[in-house]
Design an enzyme around this catalytic site. Structure first.
Site, PDB file in Angstrom:
ATOM      1  N   HIS A  79       0.831  -1.211   0.000  1.00 51.20           N
ATOM      2  CA  HIS A  79       0.000   0.000   0.000  1.00 51.20           C
ATOM      3  C   HIS A  79       0.865   1.261   0.000  1.00 51.20           C
ATOM      4  CE1 HIS A  79      -3.543  -2.427   1.930  1.00 51.20           C
ATOM      5  NE2 HIS A  79      -3.202  -2.852   0.724  1.00 51.20           N
ATOM      6  N   HIS A 102      -9.134  -1.977  -5.436  1.00 50.34           N
ATOM      7  CA  HIS A 102      -8.068  -2.306  -4.494  1.00 50.34           C
ATOM      8  C   HIS A 102      -7.045  -3.246  -5.138  1.00 50.34           C
ATOM      9  CE1 HIS A 102      -6.027  -2.522  -0.679  1.00 50.34           C
ATOM     10  NE2 HIS A 102      -5.864  -3.825  -0.908  1.00 50.34           N
ATOM     11  N   ASP A 156      -3.112  -2.607  -5.232  1.00 54.50           N
ATOM     12  CA  ASP A 156      -2.094  -3.601  -4.864  1.00 54.50           C
ATOM     13  C   ASP A 156      -1.109  -3.836  -6.001  1.00 54.50           C
ATOM     14  OD1 ASP A 156      -2.839  -4.119  -2.253  1.00 54.50           O
ATOM     15  OD2 ASP A 156      -3.908  -5.978  -2.705  1.00 54.50           O
ATOM     16  N   HIS A 184      -0.237 -10.979  -5.311  1.00 60.46           N
ATOM     17  CA  HIS A 184       1.139 -10.571  -5.041  1.00 60.46           C
ATOM     18  C   HIS A 184       2.156 -11.532  -5.651  1.00 60.46           C
ATOM     19  CE1 HIS A 184      -0.673  -7.689  -2.380  1.00 60.46           C
ATOM     20  NE2 HIS A 184      -1.189  -8.633  -1.618  1.00 60.46           N
TER      21      HIS A 184
END
EC number: 3.5.1.108
Length: 307
Positions: free
Chosen positions: A78, A241, A245, A268
């Site tokens: 973030h 979001h 990310d 991720h």
């Protein structure tokens, strides 16, 4: 020339880690040209510097973790997203625990901190990694398939599609595209919060995760609906979001990208795998600067407006 950026002064925040639940102090400090973004664990007997890079990412379970030796910093995405959105090249991040504070669960608090400190132009050219040919990574098949790719683009844009079988998510937009040249990161992306499901919380906490999570720093859903009394900040906050990310994960490359990123159900781990695939192919990218900022793609020359 299009110049590198750092902060005019230092700024601080105190919060808790989303997964550790630990209290943590964060200090953001200016850094000299060509320093890059460097996390520093100042709570250790000897402070340890952890410069960001794709190779520094050592764990991608539910967050991006960077390491140097045994020193780690969890949940950096973030803050890194805010740095990407505001074009920050050089920064020291002093931290007193092993996880970046979650604050409100989005990047907007980090945007506020960075802009409050002021952004300073430096006497060194901003370096970009320009993608020259498509690079893609895929995992799974059929219903479990997910992928992420980079293709050449004169600028930086991101497209993301999610696929959650949940009434609250299904009723919102599950695909979004954001272009740095035509949008405002602070307005359009930064306020999107992380999200989770009550059914997963007990399992996560049994594994020492989500210890600091709650309705004040995440969107929380039961089997049917959003539990936050204030509802959503964007109609498509869930997928936004994911864009937030992805911007943070990709900024761990160490230089801003000139490319179009698109992804389906990525996370991720796959984002980092994509960066490593790009770096493994020297013919797929080049490092560029802009002697005249007017020749740079839209969205990079103008400093972000203060709040």
């Amino acid at each position: 020339m299009l110049q590198q950026r750092t902060l005019k002064s230092l700024t601080k925040a105190v919060g808790v880690g989303l997964h550790s639940g630990q209290r943590v102090e964060l200090t953001l400090r200016p850094a000299a040209p060509d320093t890059g973004i460097v996390f520093r664990r100042v709570d250790l007997p000897q402070p340890v510097d952890i410069p960001i890079s794709a190779q520094a990412v050592t764990d991608t379970r539910l967050a991006s973790t960077i390491s140097s030796g045994s020193a780690k910093v969890h949940t950096v995405e973030h803050l890194m997203s805010a740095c990407a959105g505001l074009g920050i090249d050089n920064l020291f991040v002093d931290i007193t625990a092993e996880e970046v504070p979650i604050l409100d669960g989005s990047a907007s608090s980090f945007v506020f901190l960075l802009q409050s400190a002021g952004i300073e132009l430096q006497s060194a050219p901003k370096r970009f990694i320009r993608v020259l040919m498509p690079v893609e990574v895929r995992e799974g098949q059929g219903a479990s398939e997910k992928w992420a790719r980079l293709i050449p683009y004169n600028g930086y844009k991101l497209g993301f599609e999610i696929d959650f079988d949940h009434p609250a998510v299904d009723s919102t937009g599950q695909r979004v595209e954001f272009d740095m040249g035509s949008g405002s990161y602070s307005r359009d992306i930064a306020r999107a919060r992380t999200f989770g499901f009550t059914k997963d919380v007990e399992m996560m906490r049994a594994n020492g995760l989500a210890m600091g999570g709650g309705l004040d720093n995440a969107i929380v859903m039961d089997d049917y609906k959003v539990l936050n009394t204030d509802g959503l900040r964007y109609n498509d906050e869930f997928v936004k979001h994911k864009i937030l990310d992805a911007m943070g994960d990709l900024h761990l490359l160490g230089k801003p990208l000139l490319a179009a990123y698109s992804a389906f159900r990525s996370g991720h781990a796959l984002n980092n795998k994509l960066l490593r695939e790009l770096l493994s192919r020297p013919d797929a990218y080049e490092v560029v600067t802009f002697d005249d900022e007017k020749s740079a793609p839209r969205g990079f020359a103008t400093l972000a407006r203060a709040w």
